[in-house]
Design a protein around this motif. Structure first.
Motif, PDB file in Angstrom:
ATOM      1  N   GLU A  25       0.855  -1.184   0.000  1.00 24.25           N
ATOM      2  CA  GLU A  25       0.000   0.000   0.000  1.00 24.25           C
ATOM      3  C   GLU A  25       0.894   1.237   0.000  1.00 24.25           C
ATOM      4  OE1 GLU A  25      -3.475   2.097   2.743  1.00 24.25           O
ATOM      5  OE2 GLU A  25      -2.802   0.072   3.222  1.00 24.25           O
ATOM      6  N   GLY A  26       0.420   2.300  -0.622  1.00 25.86           N
ATOM      7  CA  GLY A  26       1.151   3.556  -0.618  1.00 25.86           C
ATOM      8  C   GLY A  26       0.183   4.718  -0.647  1.00 25.86           C
ATOM      9  N   LYS A  27       0.543   5.800   0.033  1.00 31.46           N
ATOM     10  CA  LYS A  27      -0.291   6.989   0.008  1.00 31.46           C
ATOM     11  C   LYS A  27       0.553   8.217   0.290  1.00 31.46           C
ATOM     12  CE  LYS A  27      -2.635   7.925   4.122  1.00 31.46           C
ATOM     13  NZ  LYS A  27      -3.776   7.773   4.983  1.00 31.46           N
ATOM     14  N   THR A  28       0.073   9.351  -0.173  1.00 29.31           N
ATOM     15  CA  THR A  28       0.771  10.590   0.128  1.00 29.31           C
ATOM     16  C   THR A  28       0.067  11.259   1.302  1.00 29.31           C
ATOM     17  OG1 THR A  28      -0.512  11.933  -1.436  1.00 29.31           O
ATOM     18  CG2 THR A  28       1.516  10.916  -2.258  1.00 29.31           C
ATOM     19  N   VAL A  29       0.851  11.953   2.093  1.00 27.15           N
ATOM     20  CA  VAL A  29       0.324  12.666   3.264  1.00 27.15           C
ATOM     21  C   VAL A  29       0.984  14.035   3.346  1.00 27.15           C
ATOM     22  CG1 VAL A  29      -0.161  10.563   4.587  1.00 27.15           C
ATOM     23  CG2 VAL A  29       2.059  11.672   4.825  1.00 27.15           C
ATOM     24  N   GLY A  30       0.284  14.971   3.943  1.00 27.65           N
ATOM     25  CA  GLY A  30       0.849  16.275   4.231  1.00 27.65           C
ATOM     26  C   GLY A  30       0.528  17.324   3.191  1.00 27.65           C
ATOM     27  N   PHE A  31      -0.181  18.337   3.618  1.00 25.33           N
ATOM     28  CA  PHE A  31      -0.488  19.488   2.780  1.00 25.33           C
ATOM     29  C   PHE A  31      -0.135  20.739   3.578  1.00 25.33           C
ATOM     30  CE2 PHE A  31      -3.095  16.109   1.189  1.00 25.33           C
ATOM     31  CZ  PHE A  31      -3.013  16.257  -0.187  1.00 25.33           C
ATOM     32  N   GLY A  32       0.533  21.659   2.939  1.00 20.51           N
ATOM     33  CA  GLY A  32       0.957  22.866   3.627  1.00 20.51           C
ATOM     34  C   GLY A  32       2.418  22.757   4.036  1.00 20.51           C
ATOM     35  N   PRO A  33       2.995  23.797   4.571  1.00 20.84           N
ATOM     36  CA  PRO A  33       2.360  25.092   4.823  1.00 20.84           C
ATOM     37  C   PRO A  33       2.026  25.794   3.504  1.00 20.84           C
ATOM     38  CG  PRO A  33       4.719  25.227   5.251  1.00 20.84           C
ATOM     39  CD  PRO A  33       4.407  23.784   4.946  1.00 20.84           C
ATOM     40  N   GLY A  47      -4.610  27.098   8.132  1.00 21.68           N
ATOM     41  CA  GLY A  47      -3.773  26.170   7.379  1.00 21.68           C
ATOM     42  C   GLY A  47      -3.947  24.732   7.848  1.00 21.68           C
ATOM     43  N   VAL A  48      -4.055  24.543   9.154  1.00 24.14           N
ATOM     44  CA  VAL A  48      -4.253  23.196   9.701  1.00 24.14           C
ATOM     45  C   VAL A  48      -5.614  22.648   9.275  1.00 24.14           C
ATOM     46  CG1 VAL A  48      -4.563  21.879  11.842  1.00 24.14           C
ATOM     47  CG2 VAL A  48      -2.666  23.492  11.628  1.00 24.14           C
ATOM     48  N   LYS A  49      -6.653  23.470   9.338  1.00 23.94           N
ATOM     49  CA  LYS A  49      -7.990  23.030   8.904  1.00 23.94           C
ATOM     50  C   LYS A  49      -7.974  22.655   7.428  1.00 23.94           C
ATOM     51  CE  LYS A  49     -10.708  25.660  12.219  1.00 23.94           C
ATOM     52  NZ  LYS A  49     -11.649  26.764  12.421  1.00 23.94           N
ATOM     53  N   LEU A  50      -7.318  23.478   6.597  1.00 25.65           N
ATOM     54  CA  LEU A  50      -7.237  23.189   5.177  1.00 25.65           C
ATOM     55  C   LEU A  50      -6.464  21.898   4.929  1.00 25.65           C
ATOM     56  CD1 LEU A  50      -7.843  23.997   2.286  1.00 25.65           C
ATOM     57  CD2 LEU A  50      -5.858  25.526   2.366  1.00 25.65           C
ATOM     58  N   HIS A  51      -5.370  21.715   5.669  1.00 19.33           N
ATOM     59  CA  HIS A  51      -4.606  20.465   5.555  1.00 19.33           C
ATOM     60  C   HIS A  51      -5.511  19.271   5.842  1.00 19.33           C
ATOM     61  CE1 HIS A  51      -2.047  17.084   6.565  1.00 19.33           C
ATOM     62  NE2 HIS A  51      -2.591  17.111   7.767  1.00 19.33           N
ATOM     63  N   THR A  70       2.921  15.976   0.488  1.00 19.29           N
ATOM     64  CA  THR A  70       4.353  16.297   0.499  1.00 19.29           C
ATOM     65  C   THR A  70       5.229  15.078   0.798  1.00 19.29           C
ATOM     66  OG1 THR A  70       4.222  16.963   2.823  1.00 19.29           O
ATOM     67  CG2 THR A  70       3.982  18.697   1.163  1.00 19.29           C
ATOM     68  N   HIS A  71       4.651  14.008   1.338  1.00 16.87           N
ATOM     69  CA  HIS A  71       5.406  12.803   1.669  1.00 16.87           C
ATOM     70  C   HIS A  71       4.674  11.585   1.143  1.00 16.87           C
ATOM     71  CE1 HIS A  71       7.880  15.195   4.346  1.00 16.87           C
ATOM     72  NE2 HIS A  71       6.772  15.678   4.871  1.00 16.87           N
ATOM     73  N   TYR A  72       5.440  10.579   0.762  1.00 15.98           N
ATOM     74  CA  TYR A  72       4.893   9.326   0.246  1.00 15.98           C
ATOM     75  C   TYR A  72       5.244   8.232   1.237  1.00 15.98           C
ATOM     76  CZ  TYR A  72       4.049   5.560  -3.200  1.00 15.98           C
ATOM     77  OH  TYR A  72       3.582   4.451  -3.871  1.00 15.98           O
ATOM     78  N   ILE A  73       4.225   7.621   1.805  1.00 13.62           N
ATOM     79  CA  ILE A  73       4.393   6.568   2.812  1.00 13.62           C
ATOM     80  C   ILE A  73       4.040   5.234   2.156  1.00 13.62           C
ATOM     81  CG2 ILE A  73       3.683   5.725   5.074  1.00 13.62           C
ATOM     82  CD1 ILE A  73       4.947   8.500   5.191  1.00 13.62           C
ATOM     83  N   VAL A  74       4.916   4.242   2.315  1.00 15.52           N
ATOM     84  CA  VAL A  74       4.721   2.961   1.650  1.00 15.52           C
ATOM     85  C   VAL A  74       4.844   1.826   2.656  1.00 15.52           C
ATOM     86  CG1 VAL A  74       5.640   1.383  -0.093  1.00 15.52           C
ATOM     87  CG2 VAL A  74       5.636   3.839  -0.520  1.00 15.52           C
ATOM     88  N   LEU A  75       3.943   0.869   2.523  1.00 10.45           N
ATOM     89  CA  LEU A  75       4.055  -0.407   3.226  1.00 10.45           C
ATOM     90  C   LEU A  75       4.494  -1.408   2.165  1.00 10.45           C
ATOM     91  CD1 LEU A  75       3.592  -2.341   5.636  1.00 10.45           C
ATOM     92  CD2 LEU A  75       1.213  -2.553   4.851  1.00 10.45           C
ATOM     93  N   ALA A  76       5.622  -2.049   2.386  1.00 12.36           N
ATOM     94  CA  ALA A  76       6.154  -2.998   1.406  1.00 12.36           C
ATOM     95  C   ALA A  76       6.635  -4.257   2.124  1.00 12.36           C
ATOM     96  CB  ALA A  76       7.305  -2.367   0.626  1.00 12.36           C
ATOM     97  N   ARG A  77       6.761  -5.292   1.362  1.00 12.27           N
ATOM     98  CA  ARG A  77       7.294  -6.553   1.905  1.00 12.27           C
ATOM     99  C   ARG A  77       8.280  -7.122   0.919  1.00 12.27           C
ATOM    100  NH1 ARG A  77       1.630  -9.261   1.491  1.00 12.27           N
ATOM    101  NH2 ARG A  77       1.490  -9.524  -0.756  1.00 12.27           N
ATOM    102  N   LYS A  78       9.102  -8.040   1.419  1.00  6.40           N
ATOM    103  CA  LYS A  78      10.046  -8.694   0.535  1.00  6.40           C
ATOM    104  C   LYS A  78       9.269  -9.400  -0.563  1.00  6.40           C
ATOM    105  CE  LYS A  78      13.761  -9.585   3.780  1.00  6.40           C
ATOM    106  NZ  LYS A  78      14.585 -10.628   4.398  1.00  6.40           N
ATOM    107  N   GLY A  79       9.784  -9.300  -1.781  1.00  4.45           N
ATOM    108  CA  GLY A  79       9.139  -9.948  -2.916  1.00  4.45           C
ATOM    109  C   GLY A  79       9.095 -11.459  -2.742  1.00  4.45           C
TER     110      GLY A  79
END
Length: 82
Positions: A25-33, A47-51, A70-79
């Motif tokens: 799974e992967g998703k981006t997180v973080g908006f702002g400043p 800004g926090v409310k908009l985020h 602003t950041h990409y968070i990934v859950l990965a496992r060994k192939g």
């Protein structure tokens, strides 16, 4: 000092695969400043409310926003080897 380099989600996912990992799974997180020419355009509370609003839309898969954090968070496992 090491230089930072931006990668697209596609490039990052390809690097995972190349390194023998399978993305679960992967998703981006973080908006702002939120700034314009280096100046804040919203008060911190606004800004926090908009985020939070933008993050909620991204989490629900809204096109464009789902990949604009602003950041990409990934859950990965060994192939899996055969």
């Amino acid at each position: 000092m090491a230089a930072a380099k931006l990668h697209s989600i596609r490039e990052f996912d390809a690097s995972l695969t190349g390194g023998g990992l399978q993305k679960v799974e992967g998703k981006t997180v973080g908006f702002g400043p939120f700034t314009l020419f280096g100046k804040k355009i919203f008060a911190d509370a606004t800004g926090v409310k908009l985020h939070h609003q933008l993050q909620s839309l991204a989490d629900h898969g809204t096109p464009v926003l789902r990949s604009c954090g602003t950041h990409y968070i990934v859950l990965a496992r060994k192939g899996v080897t055969s």
